[in-house]
Design an enzyme around this catalytic site. Structure first.
Site, PDB file in Angstrom:
ATOM      1  N   HIS A   1      13.300   4.926  13.099  1.00 36.11           N
ATOM      2  CA  HIS A   1      13.070   5.187  11.679  1.00 36.11           C
ATOM      3  C   HIS A   1      13.799   6.471  11.276  1.00 36.11           C
ATOM      4  CE1 HIS A   1      10.697   5.604   7.932  1.00 36.11           C
ATOM      5  NE2 HIS A   1      10.508   4.316   8.071  1.00 36.11           N
TER       6      HIS A   1
ATOM      7  N   GLU B   1      -2.032   5.186   3.032  1.00 34.23           N
ATOM      8  CA  GLU B   1      -1.963   3.778   2.578  1.00 34.23           C
ATOM      9  C   GLU B   1      -3.326   3.175   2.261  1.00 34.23           C
ATOM     10  OE1 GLU B   1      -0.263   4.937   5.211  1.00 34.23           O
ATOM     11  OE2 GLU B   1       1.843   4.637   4.677  1.00 34.23           O
TER      12      GLU B   1
ATOM     13  N   ASP C   1       0.797  -1.229   0.000  1.00 28.19           N
ATOM     14  CA  ASP C   1       0.000   0.000   0.000  1.00 28.19           C
ATOM     15  C   ASP C   1       0.835   1.288   0.000  1.00 28.19           C
ATOM     16  OD1 ASP C   1       1.069  -0.102   2.542  1.00 28.19           O
ATOM     17  OD2 ASP C   1      -0.798  -0.719   3.507  1.00 28.19           O
TER      18      ASP C   1
ATOM     19  N   GLU D   1      -0.882  -9.137  -1.369  1.00 25.24           N
ATOM     20  CA  GLU D   1      -1.453  -8.660  -0.092  1.00 25.24           C
ATOM     21  C   GLU D   1      -2.604  -7.699  -0.378  1.00 25.24           C
ATOM     22  OE1 GLU D   1       0.593  -6.124   2.847  1.00 25.24           O
ATOM     23  OE2 GLU D   1       0.606  -7.816   4.187  1.00 25.24           O
TER      24      GLU D   1
ATOM     25  N   ARG E   1       2.772   7.862   9.680  1.00 25.02           N
ATOM     26  CA  ARG E   1       2.495   9.287   9.483  1.00 25.02           C
ATOM     27  C   ARG E   1       1.462   9.802  10.496  1.00 25.02           C
ATOM     28  NH1 ARG E   1       3.569  12.412   4.805  1.00 25.02           N
ATOM     29  NH2 ARG E   1       4.620  10.633   3.913  1.00 25.02           N
TER      30      ARG E   1
ATOM     31  N   HIS F   1       6.644   4.505  13.287  1.00 24.03           N
ATOM     32  CA  HIS F   1       7.020   5.404  12.195  1.00 24.03           C
ATOM     33  C   HIS F   1       5.840   5.988  11.453  1.00 24.03           C
ATOM     34  CE1 HIS F   1       6.002   2.788   8.722  1.00 24.03           C
ATOM     35  NE2 HIS F   1       6.158   1.823   9.605  1.00 24.03           N
TER      36      HIS F   1
HETATM   37  N1  UDP Z   1      12.172  -4.260   9.999  1.00 18.72           N
HETATM   38  C1  UDP Z   1      13.545  -4.397   9.793  1.00 18.72           C
HETATM   39  N2  UDP Z   1      14.397  -3.618  10.528  1.00 18.72           N
HETATM   40  C2  UDP Z   1      13.968  -2.724  11.456  1.00 18.72           C
HETATM   41  C3  UDP Z   1      12.569  -2.583  11.655  1.00 18.72           C
HETATM   42  C4  UDP Z   1      11.703  -3.367  10.900  1.00 18.72           C
HETATM   43  O1  UDP Z   1      13.976  -5.216   8.972  1.00 18.72           O
HETATM   44  O2  UDP Z   1      14.796  -2.054  12.081  1.00 18.72           O
HETATM   45  C5  UDP Z   1      11.243  -5.075   9.184  1.00 18.72           C
HETATM   46  C6  UDP Z   1      10.203  -5.859   9.955  1.00 18.72           C
HETATM   47  O3  UDP Z   1      10.652  -7.141  10.286  1.00 18.72           O
HETATM   48  C7  UDP Z   1       8.996  -5.883   9.026  1.00 18.72           C
HETATM   49  C8  UDP Z   1       9.175  -4.649   8.168  1.00 18.72           C
HETATM   50  O4  UDP Z   1      10.505  -4.188   8.364  1.00 18.72           O
HETATM   51  O5  UDP Z   1       9.044  -7.016   8.160  1.00 18.72           O
HETATM   52  C9  UDP Z   1       8.167  -3.615   8.589  1.00 18.72           C
HETATM   53  O6  UDP Z   1       8.447  -2.443   7.964  1.00 18.72           O
HETATM   54  P1  UDP Z   1       7.698  -1.098   8.330  1.00 18.72           P
HETATM   55  O7  UDP Z   1       7.308  -1.124   9.771  1.00 18.72           O
HETATM   56  O8  UDP Z   1       8.574  -0.013   7.819  1.00 18.72           O
HETATM   57  O9  UDP Z   1       6.422  -1.098   7.383  1.00 18.72           O
HETATM   58  P2  UDP Z   1       4.940  -1.625   7.531  1.00 18.72           P
HETATM   59  O10 UDP Z   1       4.987  -3.085   7.805  1.00 18.72           O
HETATM   60  O11 UDP Z   1       4.284  -0.838   8.629  1.00 18.72           O
HETATM   61  O12 UDP Z   1       4.338  -1.338   6.209  1.00 18.72           O
END
Ligand code: UDP
Length: 392
Positions: free
Chosen positions: A243, A134, A98, A120, A212, A210
């Site tokens: 982040h 998103e 997204d 997804e 928004r 992280h």
């Molecule tokens: N992740 C990572 N390193 C970090 C923090 C998160 O590899 O320091 C991984 C985590 O395992 C997950 C993904 O990043 O698979 C999540 O990313 P994020 O939270 O940025 O995005 P969202 O899932 O909210 O779209």
């Protein structure tokens, strides 16, 4: 022959598409072509993550500049991806999730009359502003997609209710389960790549935030709650990979730098983060992907959001939404840290996000190899006949 262009731009897309790219390449016939295009939306984190999965993008767009808003990014991506589509003429464009890359990647492909596969698909909060932007990015992809790969039945129901044809939807499981498995197998094989959790014996509380919607006062409130948790519980270590967005790193470092029992660090590479998740006593996060990973591993998770498009993790009892309210975060963390029964009730691995074969299902479908489950079932029937036939 199929030419499949996988478009990705951020860390979570890299994690969730890496097993799909592996599966597509594993099953591609000589005249099939699988091309990976990075939009560079999260440049460093994306390269680091793809590298961990042994993937190098074939095409790399460089659209990011500091301080761009989502509409700038979508606008630029529409133009740059349009050029890529014209040059490569793929049969399928594959997008995941997204992000701005997904909205622009899908819409631009539609404008070029290229078929879109959305991985997804069907996640919804039904609230345009949560998560922003998103919820709309994924709805845009949903409107133009020719093939919707839904991770769960609930996601598939959303797509059906929106009027999508049943034969354009396939429930596959979430590819994050495949990614976790692939990476833990690799880490087991290569013990050198294993990273140590934390030096002391303290219980590990892993934090990420992280989104928004949390920028401004909500992230400050979360930080004040983390500080209080660290002050109240002396046998824990809070590890928070911060982040890179200055709207997050600014307040986090201002409020939490130097606080006893809190370690702030840069974002971790995926294997290191996975290792921390596996060793964590609890997780506090606003991330989408981490809710799924925590459910697979069975780590109690406080979700810094009021609503989630992943209700399966909440229904399974591993994830508890607490929003960004200071008192609720502190109280819920205290319950988990002081009452072993509360912790044990949430600490259970669940398989609501699939069996780790989602990428195989997607690759079979896109390469026109038939339905993965029918074919593997047929193979296992044949091999049991062979065993009977050969007297074993
Ligand atoms: N992740 C990572 N390193 C970090 C923090 C998160 O590899 O320091 C991984 C985590 O395992 C997950 C993904 O990043 O698979 C999540 O990313 P994020 O939270 O940025 O995005 P969202 O899932 O909210 O779209």
């Amino acid at each position: 022959m199929s030419r499949i262009l996988v478009v990705l731009g951020t860390r979570p897309e890299a994690i969730k598409l890496a097993p799909v790219i592996h599966a597509l390449r594993e099953h591609a016939r000589d005249d099939d072509e699988v091309v990976v295009c990075s939009t560079g939306q999260h440049r460093e984190m994306l390269a680091q993550t793809l590298g961990a999965f042994g993937i190098t993008p074939d095409l790399d767009l460089d659209v990011m500049e500091p301080g761009q808003c989502p509409s700038d990014v979508v606008g630029k991506l529409m133009i740059e991806l349009g050029k890529v589509y014209k040059q490569t003429s793929p049969d399928w464009v594959v997008v995941q999730g997204d992000t701005a890359t997904v909205a622009a990647g899908a819409l631009s492909a539609f404008m070029h009359r290229i078929k879109v596969a959305h991985v997804e698909a069907g996640l919804r909060t039904h609230d345009k502003s949560k998560p922003f932007p998103e919820e709309i990015n994924r709805r845009v992809a949903g409107v133009v997609a020719d093939m919707h790969f839904a991770a769960t039945e609930q996601a598939s129901d959303h797509l059906l209710r929106e009027g999508n044809a049943p034969n354009s939807i396939m429930v596959t499981g979430n590819t994050v389960v495949d990614a976790l498995r692939w990476m833990s197998d690799k880490m087991r094989q290569n013990t050198d790549s294993s990273v140590n959790g934390h030096a002391d014996n303290a219980r590990l509380v892993l934090v990420t935030a992280h989104r928004r919607e949390s920028h401004g006062e909500p992230i400050r409130e979360v930080c004040r709650a983390l500080k209080e948790i660290a002050e109240q519980h002396h046998d824990i270590r809070i590890v928070y990979p911060v982040h890179m967005n200055p709207n997050i790193s600014g307040p986090v470092r201002e409020i939490l730098e130097g606080v006893e029992r809190i370690t702030l660090c840069d974002p971790l590479d995926y294997p290191s983060f996975m290792e921390r998740m596996s060793n964590a006593y609890m997780i506090i996060t606003d991330s989408g992907g981490i809710q799924e990973e925590a459910s697979v591993i069975g780590v109690p998770t406080l979700l810094l959001r009021e609503s989630t498009e992943r209700p399966e993790a909440v229904q399974a009892g591993v994830v508890l939404p607490v929003g960004t309210d200071h008192d609720l975060i502190v109280k819920s963390a205290a319950a988990l840290l002081t009452d072993p029964e509360v912790h044990a009730r949430m600490a259970k691995p669940v398989s609501v996000f699939g069996d780790g074969q989602a990428s195989q299902r997607i690759a079979y479908e896109l390469l026109g190899l038939g339905r993965f489950d029918d074919i593997t079932q047929q193979r296992s029937v044949n091999s049991s006949f062979d065993r009977v036939g050969s007297g074993h």
